[in-house]
Scaffold this motif. Structure first.
Motif, PDB file in Angstrom:
ATOM      1  N   THR A  24       0.830  -1.197   0.000  1.00  0.00           N
ATOM      2  CA  THR A  24       0.000   0.000   0.000  1.00  0.00           C
ATOM      3  C   THR A  24       0.866   1.248   0.000  1.00  0.00           C
ATOM      4  N   ARG A  55      -1.040  -1.086  -4.433  1.00  0.00           N
ATOM      5  CA  ARG A  55      -2.325  -0.654  -3.854  1.00  0.00           C
ATOM      6  C   ARG A  55      -2.227   0.836  -3.543  1.00  0.00           C
ATOM      7  N   LEU A 162      -9.142  -1.649  -1.877  1.00  0.00           N
ATOM      8  CA  LEU A 162      -7.774  -1.938  -2.343  1.00  0.00           C
ATOM      9  C   LEU A 162      -7.637  -3.399  -2.758  1.00  0.00           C
TER      10      LEU A 162
END
Length: 435
Positions: A24, A55, A162
């Motif tokens: 992420t 992500r 996500l």
């Protein structure tokens, strides 16, 4: 046959591509960046990152867009503590500007023109009420109205998007359980969301290459412990100071790294993520996070680091078998999967002494303070083991150690086992440092 430059770069970026897949990354983009001519390239780079499995969460600002709306309406806006004061009469215009910019970003990320980097990208963009806010309230007698700050982040809701491959777009707005909307700082949204998600990286865009020294040179690295010094002496000021505080806050709360990079320079985002040294300013919570106890899989990297120094006679030659036996005594400095420094600590408990040995730093990092950080780490470990003094044997780096508190001594002062194995042919000088 010599490889083309792009082919060489592509091959060397593959470890970073693999490292970021499934991770992420939170991007914080100011409203000024959206209006810059290079922004279309940033959009293309975001699409590329998404296609590589990164992500992505994008927190965007809208300060110039809000200001334009207020100016058109003939309304004056005031600031205090770097915050826009948002009376109720301004709130609808703030929401219009933010909503319009959100729609613009969604349209840009939805492009799919033939012969463009976005062709067939098929990016899904989602936004919503994922940030709960609370009012700033009254500070120094000033009522900030509908200006707010982040209270809570809907981690589960963002994570679900996500996991489905969506880019999550977060405006500088937050909502309260009472149904009120609040005008937020985009950097606060980005920082708090990154911390809540325990993101791998927080990317902060500014108009310079990164944070700059007073002479205009780039500050390549800062830790959260070093940042207050730069803020206090005025090296970093204005909005850059707010961004640095947000980056430090995220790192202290668990984000591995924050990167402050340019929205003006084409490709700055990709270069920051997919090359070892990047282009901007790296911010970390604590430099010791990059300096850790060595593991068996580090042996190859340590050998690659020390072998040139062994050939120059700076270090004693250590075969792989010796490293395998002694690896538990080593600490290493790691940068993006590459060992850039190492040192070993051997304890002689009967004499209350410890030997600092096999101290090496990659030539590219010797002026970045990496050696000092490794030394601090070794000293910290030595104290935890009850070691009262460190000693080092050196043939060519005595001044570096003397500058750091090591004092000349004699061979006879060495602990008995070390004295017995002292190599008289090398004729190394002995230095001690009390802890």
């Amino acid at each position: 046959m010599k490889s083309n430059g792009w082919l060489h770069s592509f091959r060397h970026s593959s470890p970073y591509i693999n490292a970021h897949r499934g991770r992420t990354v939170v991007l914080t983009i100011p409203g000024d960046a959206v209006e810059h001519e290079n922004f279309i390239n940033i959009i293309h780079d975001i699409a590329l990152l998404s296609s590589l499995g990164v992500r992505l969460v994008v927190a965007f600002g809208a300060r110039p867009q809000i200001q334009n709306r207020l100016d058109d309406a003939g309304l004056e806006s005031s600031f205090s503590r770097s915050l826009r004061i948002t009376p109720e009469s301004h709130l609808s215009l703030v929401m219009e500007a933010t909503g319009g910019l959100r729609a613009h970003l969604e349209s840009q990320l939805s492009m799919g023109l033939v012969n463009s980097p976005m062709h067939n990208a098929r990016i899904r963009v989602s936004s919503g009420n994922y940030v709960t806010a609370k009012p700033v309230g009254v500070l120094d007698g000033i009522d900030f109205g509908y200006t707010g700050k982040v209270r809570r982040v809907d981690v589960a809701g963002i994570e679900k998007l996500l996991e489905q491959g969506h880019i999550v777009l977060l405006p500088p707005m937050g909502y309260s359980p009472t149904g009120d909307a609040f005008n937020l700082l985009y950097e606060d949204v980005g920082s708090q969301v990154a911390a809540a998600l325990q993101a791998e990286k927080l990317i902060v865009f500014i108009d310079d290459q990164g944070l700059l020294e007073q002479d205009g040179s780039l500050i390549r690295e800062l830790t959260a412990r070093q940042a207050p010094e730069r803020l206090a002496d005025g090296t970093v000021s204005g909005h850059d100071a707010d961004l640095l505080r947000a980056a430090c806050d995220a790192c202290v709360k668990g984000v591995r790294r924050a990167h402050i990079i340019s929205y003006v320079n084409d490709g700055a985002l990709l270069e920051e993520l997919f090359t070892r040294d990047g282009t901007g300013t790296l911010v970390s919570g604590d430099h010791y996070e990059q300096i850790r106890q060595a593991r068996a899989e580090d042996i190859g990297g340590i050998l690659g680091l020390i072998e040139p120094l062994e050939e120059q006679g700076i270090l004693v030659r250590r075969p792989r078998e010796m490293l395998e036996t002694d690896i538990e005594h080593f600490v290493v400095a790691e940068r993006d999967g590459t060992i850039v420094g190492c040192a070993a600590l051997h304890n002689y408990p009967d004499e209350g002494a410890g030997e600092l040995s096999c101290f090496a730093v990659d030539a590219a990092y010797r002026r970045a303070g990496r050696g000092d950080e490794i030394l601090l780490m070794v000293e910290k470990q030595a104290r935890s083991q009850g070691i009262q003094k460190l000693f080092v044997l050196t043939t060519q780096t005595e001044h570096w150690f003397r500058e750091r508190g090591f004092q000349p001594s004699t061979v006879q002062a060495l602990p008995g086992p070390k004295l017995a194995s002292y190599n008289t042919q090398r004729n190394s000088k002995v230095f001690f440092k009390p802890l």
